[in-house]
Design an enzyme around this catalytic site. Structure first.
Site, PDB file in Angstrom:
ATOM      1  NE  ARG A 111      10.227   0.207  -2.926  1.00 30.53           N
ATOM      2  CZ  ARG A 111      10.020  -0.115  -4.203  1.00 30.53           C
ATOM      3  NH1 ARG A 111      10.971  -0.703  -4.879  1.00 30.53           N
ATOM      4  NH2 ARG A 111       8.869   0.134  -4.775  1.00 30.53           N
ATOM      5  NE  ARG A 120       1.988   7.829  -2.456  1.00 35.20           N
ATOM      6  CZ  ARG A 120       3.214   7.338  -2.285  1.00 35.20           C
ATOM      7  NH1 ARG A 120       3.402   6.258  -1.540  1.00 35.20           N
ATOM      8  NH2 ARG A 120       4.248   7.903  -2.864  1.00 35.20           N
ATOM      9  CE  LYS A 174       0.355   0.763   2.180  1.00 33.45           C
ATOM     10  NZ  LYS A 174       0.783   1.421   0.954  1.00 33.45           N
TER      11      LYS A 174
HETATM   12  C1  BTN Z   1      -1.660   3.422  -0.933  1.00 32.48           C
HETATM   13  O1  BTN Z   1      -1.074   3.021   0.072  1.00 32.48           O
HETATM   14  O2  BTN Z   1      -1.219   3.182  -2.050  1.00 32.48           O
HETATM   15  C2  BTN Z   1      -2.920   4.224  -0.759  1.00 32.48           C
HETATM   16  C3  BTN Z   1      -4.138   3.351  -0.558  1.00 32.48           C
HETATM   17  C4  BTN Z   1      -5.419   4.149  -0.418  1.00 32.48           C
HETATM   18  C5  BTN Z   1      -6.646   3.249  -0.375  1.00 32.48           C
HETATM   19  C6  BTN Z   1      -7.893   3.999  -0.047  1.00 32.48           C
HETATM   20  S1  BTN Z   1      -9.246   2.947   0.362  1.00 32.48           S
HETATM   21  C7  BTN Z   1     -10.342   4.299   0.348  1.00 32.48           C
HETATM   22  C8  BTN Z   1      -9.938   5.168  -0.826  1.00 32.48           C
HETATM   23  N1  BTN Z   1     -10.550   4.706  -2.047  1.00 32.48           N
HETATM   24  C9  BTN Z   1      -9.651   4.284  -2.927  1.00 32.48           C
HETATM   25  O3  BTN Z   1      -9.925   3.846  -4.074  1.00 32.48           O
HETATM   26  N2  BTN Z   1      -8.425   4.387  -2.427  1.00 32.48           N
HETATM   27  C10 BTN Z   1      -8.433   4.946  -1.096  1.00 32.48           C
END
Ligand code: BTN
Length: 330
Positions: A326, A127, A192
């Site tokens: 936060r 994100r 996380k």
């Molecule tokens: C976050 O916490 O910022 C979201 C992370 C999401 C990662 C997943 S891995 C599978 C899918 N492919 C990506 O490029 N991103 C999501």
């Protein structure tokens, strides 16, 4: 940019996955190529982050054995009603979310729950424009297709629902200290462990399509200096060795289960579950909304997945994937 490994690379990884020594000659014979070609391919795999070393007289081996994902093994543990789910499994890709978008563009009809899984992503994203570090063979990188029959407005609730599914899955495995941070990050003991990136296709009005990307740390190597926040992996919280295929099936089962509940009943029946895991409930929070900040006391979520924050002039609702929350005191 996605690096498409050749079939030979994939076959080589499959042989080396046992963590034993294999001589260049033996590998060449098995795969029908010269020793020099094996050498070149091993070098290429090393550039993907695979920890392969060579000992003269013995050959090549991986620093640690790898359990590769296997579609049949994942299917075995899927609930009977989910066994029809189409799974596209690959070794190395750019981003599984992009792969799923491509599938969606190519095939007019995808069935709900269709998944793309990869052993490694070279451009995994999170994100708010962040990268998602996706080393080979250690975690799960999964994207699931879900149709939004009620339009794109349902997307926020759906992303919160998937966060709850992950929290429930971890708690059911006996892991303590599981929490969710709005909108959908999952933590174990304040570190996380998983992130969710929901991307949408379709028009603002009418049916939409959600691509739900999930990164779940099963055994993230410790030396990931590029990760800019405390992180953990499931293997640090369960005593037994992890079966990656089982975790992939469990993830798919739980996501489909909660997405069906969300389709039928919305978020209302899930609000209490969110509360159970809510990292911020009744805590002071700072919301980063682009250049602006807002302060308040978090009060959980509403039936649309909005974050509720008690502020001086009453309870305000906050929406949208670009907000960062936060806890100012920690
Ligand atoms: C976050 O916490 O910022 C979201 C992370 C999401 C990662 C997943 S891995 C599978 C899918 N492919 C990506 O490029 N991103 C999501």
């Amino acid at each position: 940019m996605a690096i498409a490994p050749s079939d030979l690379d994939s076959a080589l990884i499959a042989i080396l996955a046992d963590g034993e020594f294999h001589s260049g000659q033996q590998l060449g014979d098995q795969l029908g190529v010269s020793r020099a070609a094996i050498h070149n391919h091993v070098e290429k795999l090393a550039t993907l982050g695979l920890d392969i070393f060579r000992v003269t007289g013995k050959g090549y081996r991986l620093a640690k054995p790898l359990q590769l994902l296997n579609s049949e093994a994942v299917k075995t543990n899927l609930r009977v009603e989910n066994q029809h789910v189409l799974m596209h499994l690959q070794h190395v890709t750019g981003s599984t979310n992009d792969d799923l978008k491509r599938l969606l563009a190519e095939q007019s009809e995808l069935s709900a729950g269709t998944c793309v899984l990869a052993e490694m992503q070279t451009s995994g994203r999170g994100r708010r424009g962040k990268a998602w570090h996706s080393p080979f063979g250690s975690n799960l990188y999964l994207s699931m297709y879900w149709p939004l029959y009620q339009g794109l407005n349902a997307a926020m609730g759906l992303s919160v629902a998937v966060g709850i599914a992950l929290a429930e899955m971890l708690a059911a495995a006996g892991i303590e200290g599981v929490s969710v941070k709005w909108p959908n990050d999952v933590y174990i003991q304040r570190k996380k462990v998983a992130g969710i990136l929901v991307e949408l296709e379709g028009q603002a009005t009418g049916e939409g399509q959600a691509i739900i990307g999930i990164g779940l740390n099963l055994s993230m190597p410790e030396n990931q200096l590029a990760i800019d926040q405390p992180f953990t992996s499931i293997n640090q919280h369960v005593p037994e060795a992890l079966d990656r295929n089982w975790w992939a099936s469990e993830l798919i089962n739980r996501c489909i289960g909660i997405l069906q509940t969300h389709d039928q009943q919305g978020l209302q029946p899930l609000i209490a579950l969110w509360r159970k895991y809510d990292h911020f409930y009744q805590q002071p929070v700072t919301l980063l909304l682009g250049q602006h900040e807002q302060q308040g006391i978090a009060q959980g979520i509403d039936e649309f997945g909005a974050l509720l924050v008690q502020q001086e002039d009453g309870i305000k609702r906050y929406f949208g994937g670009e907000i960062s929350v936060r806890n100012p005191t920690r």
